[in-house]
Design an enzyme around this catalytic site. Structure first.
Site, PDB file in Angstrom:
ATOM      1  N   CYS A   2       0.880  -1.156   0.000  1.00 24.38           N
ATOM      2  CA  CYS A   2       0.000   0.000   0.000  1.00 24.38           C
ATOM      3  C   CYS A   2       0.920   1.209   0.000  1.00 24.38           C
ATOM      4  CB  CYS A   2      -0.862   0.014   1.250  1.00 24.38           C
ATOM      5  SG  CYS A   2      -1.885  -1.463   1.384  1.00 24.38           S
ATOM      6  N   ARG A  27       1.514   1.575  -5.973  1.00 22.18           N
ATOM      7  CA  ARG A  27       1.714   0.589  -4.898  1.00 22.18           C
ATOM      8  C   ARG A  27       0.408  -0.088  -4.480  1.00 22.18           C
ATOM      9  NH1 ARG A  27       6.034   0.760  -1.283  1.00 22.18           N
ATOM     10  NH2 ARG A  27       7.824   1.693  -2.268  1.00 22.18           N
ATOM     11  N   TRP A  83      -3.784  -1.770  -1.563  1.00 15.96           N
ATOM     12  CA  TRP A  83      -3.803  -3.051  -2.265  1.00 15.96           C
ATOM     13  C   TRP A  83      -4.247  -4.041  -1.201  1.00 15.96           C
ATOM     14  CZ3 TRP A  83      -1.555  -7.872  -1.655  1.00 15.96           C
ATOM     15  CH2 TRP A  83      -1.615  -8.723  -2.763  1.00 15.96           C
ATOM     16  N   ASN A 109       1.044   0.496   6.147  1.00 18.89           N
ATOM     17  CA  ASN A 109       1.595  -0.237   5.008  1.00 18.89           C
ATOM     18  C   ASN A 109       2.329  -1.438   5.570  1.00 18.89           C
ATOM     19  OD1 ASN A 109       2.650  -0.975   2.518  1.00 18.89           O
ATOM     20  ND2 ASN A 109       4.380   0.451   2.657  1.00 18.89           N
ATOM     21  N   GLY A 110       1.951  -2.648   5.129  1.00 21.59           N
ATOM     22  CA  GLY A 110       2.605  -3.857   5.640  1.00 21.59           C
ATOM     23  C   GLY A 110       1.559  -4.900   5.970  1.00 21.59           C
ATOM     24  N   GLU A 490      10.218 -13.166 -20.245  1.00 18.74           N
ATOM     25  CA  GLU A 490       9.905 -11.777 -19.898  1.00 18.74           C
ATOM     26  C   GLU A 490       8.847 -11.208 -20.853  1.00 18.74           C
ATOM     27  OE1 GLU A 490      10.087  -9.772 -17.627  1.00 18.74           O
ATOM     28  OE2 GLU A 490      10.062  -7.749 -18.434  1.00 18.74           O
ATOM     29  N   LYS A 494       5.266  -9.811 -19.534  1.00 17.44           N
ATOM     30  CA  LYS A 494       4.744  -8.464 -19.832  1.00 17.44           C
ATOM     31  C   LYS A 494       3.348  -8.574 -20.419  1.00 17.44           C
ATOM     32  CE  LYS A 494       6.765  -6.554 -17.943  1.00 17.44           C
ATOM     33  NZ  LYS A 494       7.967  -6.788 -17.240  1.00 17.44           N
ATOM     34  N   GLU A 497       0.690  -9.786 -17.831  1.00 12.26           N
ATOM     35  CA  GLU A 497       0.492  -8.775 -16.788  1.00 12.26           C
ATOM     36  C   GLU A 497      -0.479  -7.676 -17.199  1.00 12.26           C
ATOM     37  OE1 GLU A 497       4.530  -7.477 -15.997  1.00 12.26           O
ATOM     38  OE2 GLU A 497       3.861  -6.744 -14.051  1.00 12.26           O
ATOM     39  N   HIS A 513       7.977 -30.979 -26.464  1.00 12.09           N
ATOM     40  CA  HIS A 513       7.827 -31.941 -25.367  1.00 12.09           C
ATOM     41  C   HIS A 513       6.490 -31.786 -24.649  1.00 12.09           C
ATOM     42  CE1 HIS A 513      11.826 -33.540 -25.877  1.00 12.09           C
ATOM     43  NE2 HIS A 513      12.281 -32.293 -25.975  1.00 12.09           N
ATOM     44  N   LYS A 624       2.982  -2.181  -7.603  1.00 12.96           N
ATOM     45  CA  LYS A 624       4.359  -1.963  -8.054  1.00 12.96           C
ATOM     46  C   LYS A 624       5.393  -2.714  -7.221  1.00 12.96           C
ATOM     47  CE  LYS A 624       7.521  -0.290 -10.668  1.00 12.96           C
ATOM     48  NZ  LYS A 624       7.657  -1.056 -11.916  1.00 12.96           N
TER      49      LYS A 624
END
Ligand code: F6R
Length: 629
Positions: A2, A27, A83, A109-110, A490, A494, A497, A513, A624
């Site tokens: 957050c 965040r 969040w 935050n936490g 990657e 992207k 996401e 395979h 983030k």
């Protein structure tokens, strides 16, 4: 995950808090709220995120509308952007939370790990209005205040004895509206010191519009903060390197596009940070190495640890360290899966790679390495972040603030820094001066090459492919080999996401395979073609994919373009019935191909998300920096 902000001073604190909430929104952006005191009473405003895609109205925007259409003012305010970690996304669960005696409000935050114990202890004794861990703590503080005549700071200290987990709290007391009490354990918090004003936040981005003089709050501290500064403080100030321009979108529609386009400059910045290229000696100058040259020259085992995109940078870093630096034993660990039991303290170095420097899983591994006396190095973007401070030495990425949740420019700066570290370690071992010079010369030429790459033609082709081939699909495979296999992963990360299209990155040889069964005419394959002798292996996989009817998109270097076109044409008339196209990038030396190849993949993800009207900079369910476990 957050963001929190507090302000005391002569400006309208509510306005500062709403600006801060907007700056901190990457965040966590599901809900936001603020609290201030008016005529001795708490005023609390909370908003939830509304709408989808380009119609999204973020909580900070709603608070801004509320402020602009009213006349609320205050000299002190605390704010929060959320969040959700405990409880659904509801107004009741949004912060600030108020203690049961209605005197104390808090933002947090936490995460509190003994949440269940505290909830059981308080149930039935105080009215629980939310599902959050935070609310429990404000009740604990209120209980201490009710029990004895003590200061708020003392009540916070006493309450926190019962609290386990990570936190940065800002508490306010409606009977003393000129003071904020801050408490920290394992979550970032900094105090910006202005001229008879203070701004306290979980990230410098919410501070630097007001002041660049910053004090970092350490674990275990409980501080009383007033407009004049921190009470009884012996903290050392630093000047934030964050440029307020970094916080703005500068004419781009999204931060992600701005950050993609910035990448040539970002490679230059990573090379030049404090003047890192010593061409004469063919040896990068890395400040972090200065005091530890002896120990680093003897390193036999390197462990690279990271999460997500930074983990893919680590996988490429392994190639650099083995091939350029000549270190035989290099392990790469996903931070949440890391096992250091076979890492000896003697002769080993653990390199933690992290944009934010605050990622919970990566911090945990650094902590364990320290307890095992393993030498630690940080490759971190955010200056003075936890990992930057906790490691024995480090090399900053210097990419400036990355705002979009999907990491782009910092990935490229991490690769640049890992390349420099490999050349430096190599030169301290067996890499010759001419080879060092050649490698540095290649790197120096890269920013101009990337500028050419980002010219209109590639951007337009990527946009066309993204709109017409990628966006309508229901699955996308990315394939690569060697150093380009992490780039395939990657590219896939992207895409998923920010578009929410299912996707995987495969080692090209692995496709047959099992996963080949997934491909079809609605499921494109993006292949990154290497320029070395593994070229034909990837081509074989391309043909396997094409036989399924999967539309084929190849990322190929300029000098291979004609040959590739010929192969694709030949096969399209005979064997395949699928669509094929190319994204042509300039020629670069093999070691730098991962950097050049990732740019078109970032563009594919960006333009596909744009075509699908996604919330590009703030994708659903993400934030983030991942500061929870
Ligand atoms: C993806 C992304 C994440 C981060 C990961 C690690 O675009 O940004 O996968 O790379 O959460 O974050 P840091 O680098 O801050 O440790």
């Amino acid at each position: 995950m957050c963001g929190i902000i507090g302000y005391i001073g002569s400006r309208n604190a509510i306005d500062v808090a709403i600006h801060g909430i907007a700056d901190l929104e990457p965040r966590g952006y599901e809900a936001a709220g603020l609290a201030y005191v008016q005529e001795g009473k708490f005023q609390i405003e909370k908003r939830l995120r509304e709408g989808l895609g380009s119609q999204t109205v973020h909580p900070s925007e709603q608070l801004r509308l509320w402020l602009d259409h009213g006349d609320a003012t205050s000299n002190m305010c605390i704010g929060h952007t959320r969040w959700p970690s405990h409880g659904d996304n509801t107004l009741n669960n949004a912060h600030p939370h108020v203690g049961f005696i209605d005197r104390i409000a808090v933002v947090h935050n936490g995460t509190i790990s003994n949440f269940h114990v505290l909830r059981e202890e308080l149930s039935g004794k105080v009215p629980l209005r939310s599902q959050t861990d935070t609310e429990l703590v404000v009740h604990l503080v209120a209980r201490e205040l009710e029990a004895s005549q003590i200061s708020l700071a003392e009540a916070v200290r006493r309450a926190l004895v019962h609290v386990e987990g990570s936190y940065a709290f800002l508490f306010i007391d409606r009977t003393q509206p000129d003071m904020i009490v801050a408490a920290v354990m394992g979550s970032p918090l900094m105090v910006g010191l202005g001229d008879d004003e203070v701004v306290i936040a979980s990230d410098a981005s919410a501070i630097v519009r007001i002041t660049k003089r910053i004090v970092d709050v350490d674990d275990g501290e409980v501080l009383v903060i007033r407009a004049s500064g921190i009470e009884d403080s012996s903290h050392v100030e630093r000047i934030s390197e964050l440029d307020p321009h970094d916080i703005d979108c500068e004419g781009y529609d999204h931060y992600m596009l701005k950050e993609i386009m910035e990448q040539p400059r970002i490679v230059r910045a990573a090379m030049n940070y404090g003047g890192r290229i010593n061409m004469k000696r063919g040896m990068p100058r890395l400040g972090g190495f200065r005091d530890f040259s002896g120990a680093l020259a003897r390193v036999e085992h390197v462990v690279l640890v990271a999460c997500g995109t930074a983990y893919y940078a680590a996988l490429i870093g392994k190639h650099y360290l083995q091939k350029i630096a000549g270190i035989a034993r290099v392990d790469v660990m996903i931070a949440s899966e890391a096992d250091l039991s076979n890492v000896r303290a003697e002769g080993s170095v653990l390199i933690a790679i992290s944009q934010s420097g605050e990622t919970f899983d990566t911090k945990g591994v650094v902590d364990e390495a320290r307890s095992r006396d393993i030498f630690t190095m940080g490759v971190v973007n955010v200056a003075a972040s936890w990992i930057a401070r906790a490691t024995n030495c480090g090399v900053y990425c210097g990419a400036g603030r990355e705002t979009a949740v999907a990491s782009t420019k910092v990935f490229v700066s991490q690769l640049t820094v890992l390349y420099l570290i490999a050349v430096r370690l190599g030169r301290m071992r067996r890499l010759s001066r001419p080879d060092g010079k050649r490698l540095l010369k290649n790197l120096k030429a890269l920013p101009d090459i990337l500028e050419d790459l980002l010219e209109d033609e590639l951007v337009e082709t990527a946009q066309w492919i993204a709109q017409n081939i990628i966006a309508p699909s229901d699955f996308v495979a990315f394939i690569g080999k060697g150093m380009l296999y992490p780039i395939a992963m990657e590219g896939s990360l992207k895409l998923k996401e920010i578009t929410y299209i299912p996707s995987e990155g495969y080692a090209s040889g692995e496709l047959k395979h099992g996963s080949l069964a997934l491909l079809s005419t609605t499921r494109p394959t993006v292949a990154i073609i290497p320029s070395d002798d593994t070229f034909s292996d990837v081509l074989t996989a391309v043909m396997e994919a094409a036989r399924t009817g999967s539309p084929i998109i190849v990322v190929v270097q300029e000098s291979q373009k004609d040959m590739m076109r010929q192969i694709l044409d030949e096969y399209s008339t005979s064997t395949f019935d699928s669509f094929q196209t190319m994204l042509v990038i300039p020629d670069v030396p093999d070691y730098l191909m991962p950097i050049a190849a990732v740019l078109p993949l970032q563009l594919l993800a960006y333009f596909a998300a744009l075509a699908l009207d996604r919330e590009i900079d703030k994708p659903r369910q993400l934030a983030k920096s991942v500061t929870v476990g």
